[in-house]
Design a protein around this motif. Sequence first.
Motif, PDB file in Angstrom:
ATOM      1  N   UNK A  96       0.830  -1.200   0.000  1.00 13.68           N
ATOM      2  CA  UNK A  96       0.000   0.000   0.000  1.00 13.68           C
ATOM      3  C   UNK A  96       0.868   1.255   0.000  1.00 13.68           C
ATOM      4  N   UNK A  97       1.880   1.289   0.852  1.00 19.50           N
ATOM      5  CA  UNK A  97       2.743   2.473   0.959  1.00 19.50           C
ATOM      6  C   UNK A  97       3.454   2.762  -0.360  1.00 19.50           C
ATOM      7  N   UNK A  98       3.931   1.725  -1.024  1.00 21.62           N
ATOM      8  CA  UNK A  98       4.606   1.909  -2.311  1.00 21.62           C
ATOM      9  C   UNK A  98       3.610   2.420  -3.355  1.00 21.62           C
ATOM     10  N   UNK A  99       2.424   1.842  -3.411  1.00 23.15           N
ATOM     11  CA  UNK A  99       1.406   2.323  -4.355  1.00 23.15           C
ATOM     12  C   UNK A  99       1.076   3.786  -4.101  1.00 23.15           C
ATOM     13  N   UNK A 100       0.934   4.152  -2.840  1.00 21.75           N
ATOM     14  CA  UNK A 100       0.587   5.520  -2.454  1.00 21.75           C
ATOM     15  C   UNK A 100       1.622   6.514  -2.979  1.00 21.75           C
ATOM     16  N   UNK A 101       2.890   6.258  -2.680  1.00 20.80           N
ATOM     17  CA  UNK A 101       3.935   7.204  -3.073  1.00 20.80           C
ATOM     18  C   UNK A 101       4.197   7.170  -4.577  1.00 20.80           C
ATOM     19  N   UNK A 102       4.061   6.010  -5.195  1.00 16.90           N
ATOM     20  CA  UNK A 102       4.220   5.925  -6.649  1.00 16.90           C
ATOM     21  C   UNK A 102       3.140   6.765  -7.328  1.00 16.90           C
ATOM     22  N   UNK A 103       1.895   6.585  -6.893  1.00 15.24           N
ATOM     23  CA  UNK A 103       0.778   7.330  -7.477  1.00 15.24           C
ATOM     24  C   UNK A 103       0.979   8.830  -7.280  1.00 15.24           C
ATOM     25  N   UNK A 104       1.424   9.214  -6.110  1.00 10.94           N
ATOM     26  CA  UNK A 104       1.644  10.625  -5.812  1.00 10.94           C
ATOM     27  C   UNK A 104       2.685  11.233  -6.757  1.00 10.94           C
ATOM     28  N   UNK A 105       3.688  10.473  -7.114  1.00  8.95           N
ATOM     29  CA  UNK A 105       4.759  10.989  -7.956  1.00  8.95           C
ATOM     30  C   UNK A 105       4.519  10.829  -9.453  1.00  8.95           C
ATOM     31  N   UNK A 106       3.804   9.797  -9.835  1.00 10.61           N
ATOM     32  CA  UNK A 106       3.629   9.491 -11.253  1.00 10.61           C
ATOM     33  C   UNK A 106       2.215   9.760 -11.778  1.00 10.61           C
ATOM     34  N   UNK A 107       1.266  10.024 -10.877  1.00 13.80           N
ATOM     35  CA  UNK A 107      -0.139  10.228 -11.236  1.00 13.80           C
ATOM     36  C   UNK A 107      -0.730   9.006 -11.939  1.00 13.80           C
ATOM     37  N   UNK A 108      -0.223   7.851 -11.580  1.00 14.92           N
ATOM     38  CA  UNK A 108      -0.720   6.569 -12.079  1.00 14.92           C
ATOM     39  C   UNK A 108      -0.168   5.485 -11.156  1.00 14.92           C
ATOM     40  N   UNK A 109      -0.703   4.284 -11.295  1.00 17.54           N
ATOM     41  CA  UNK A 109      -0.193   3.150 -10.533  1.00 17.54           C
ATOM     42  C   UNK A 109       0.820   2.398 -11.381  1.00 17.54           C
ATOM     43  N   UNK A 110       1.747   1.686 -10.745  1.00 18.14           N
ATOM     44  CA  UNK A 110       2.686   0.887 -11.537  1.00 18.14           C
ATOM     45  C   UNK A 110       1.947  -0.197 -12.314  1.00 18.14           C
ATOM     46  N   UNK A 111       2.457  -0.521 -13.491  1.00 16.21           N
ATOM     47  CA  UNK A 111       1.813  -1.562 -14.292  1.00 16.21           C
ATOM     48  C   UNK A 111       2.157  -2.958 -13.787  1.00 16.21           C
ATOM     49  N   UNK A 112       3.286  -3.083 -13.100  1.00 22.34           N
ATOM     50  CA  UNK A 112       3.674  -4.344 -12.473  1.00 22.34           C
ATOM     51  C   UNK A 112       4.577  -4.023 -11.287  1.00 22.34           C
ATOM     52  N   UNK A 113       4.690  -4.946 -10.362  1.00 22.41           N
ATOM     53  CA  UNK A 113       5.412  -4.661  -9.121  1.00 22.41           C
ATOM     54  C   UNK A 113       6.883  -4.367  -9.329  1.00 22.41           C
ATOM     55  N   UNK A 114       7.473  -4.874 -10.390  1.00 17.74           N
ATOM     56  CA  UNK A 114       8.901  -4.670 -10.613  1.00 17.74           C
ATOM     57  C   UNK A 114       9.210  -3.341 -11.307  1.00 17.74           C
ATOM     58  N   UNK A 115       8.187  -2.551 -11.583  1.00 16.08           N
ATOM     59  CA  UNK A 115       8.393  -1.215 -12.143  1.00 16.08           C
ATOM     60  C   UNK A 115       8.969  -0.262 -11.092  1.00 16.08           C
ATOM     61  N   UNK A 116       8.770  -0.582  -9.829  1.00 13.87           N
ATOM     62  CA  UNK A 116       9.240   0.272  -8.744  1.00 13.87           C
ATOM     63  C   UNK A 116      10.681  -0.102  -8.398  1.00 13.87           C
TER      64      UNK A 116
END
Length: 117
Positions: A35-55
């Motif tokens: 959840x924390x990774x999704x939250x900060x990724x979305x905040x920075x990219x204005x989208x969710x990662x397409x797969x977990x290894x994108x982060x």
Amino acid sequence: MKRNWELDELIEHFTILPNEMRLIENKTGETRIGFAVLLKFFQNEARFPTHKYEVPKAVIAYIAKQIFSEPELYVQYDWTGRSITYHRTQIREFFGFREDTIEDGRMAMPTFSASRS
């Protein structure tokens, strides 16, 4: 998302703020880090990662440290279940977004009119 991050960039872009921590506090294990990774990724990219290894691993490790989690748990986060769907909804609501609708798609499509000469 870029792959290599300096510490000052991690601090600037991925520091969890107190109001964000309140969203994370009630989650545990892989759900907490996911959840924390999704939250900060979305905040920075204005989208969710397409797969977990994108982060990038550096981002995951930096976030994990802040929430007292093990970065290795991130790999166990389920990307296909109900939890991630609910987490995405929570994150969108937190930032004041909503999912696109069919009507949104219709409104975005250009309209053409045929004219006779």
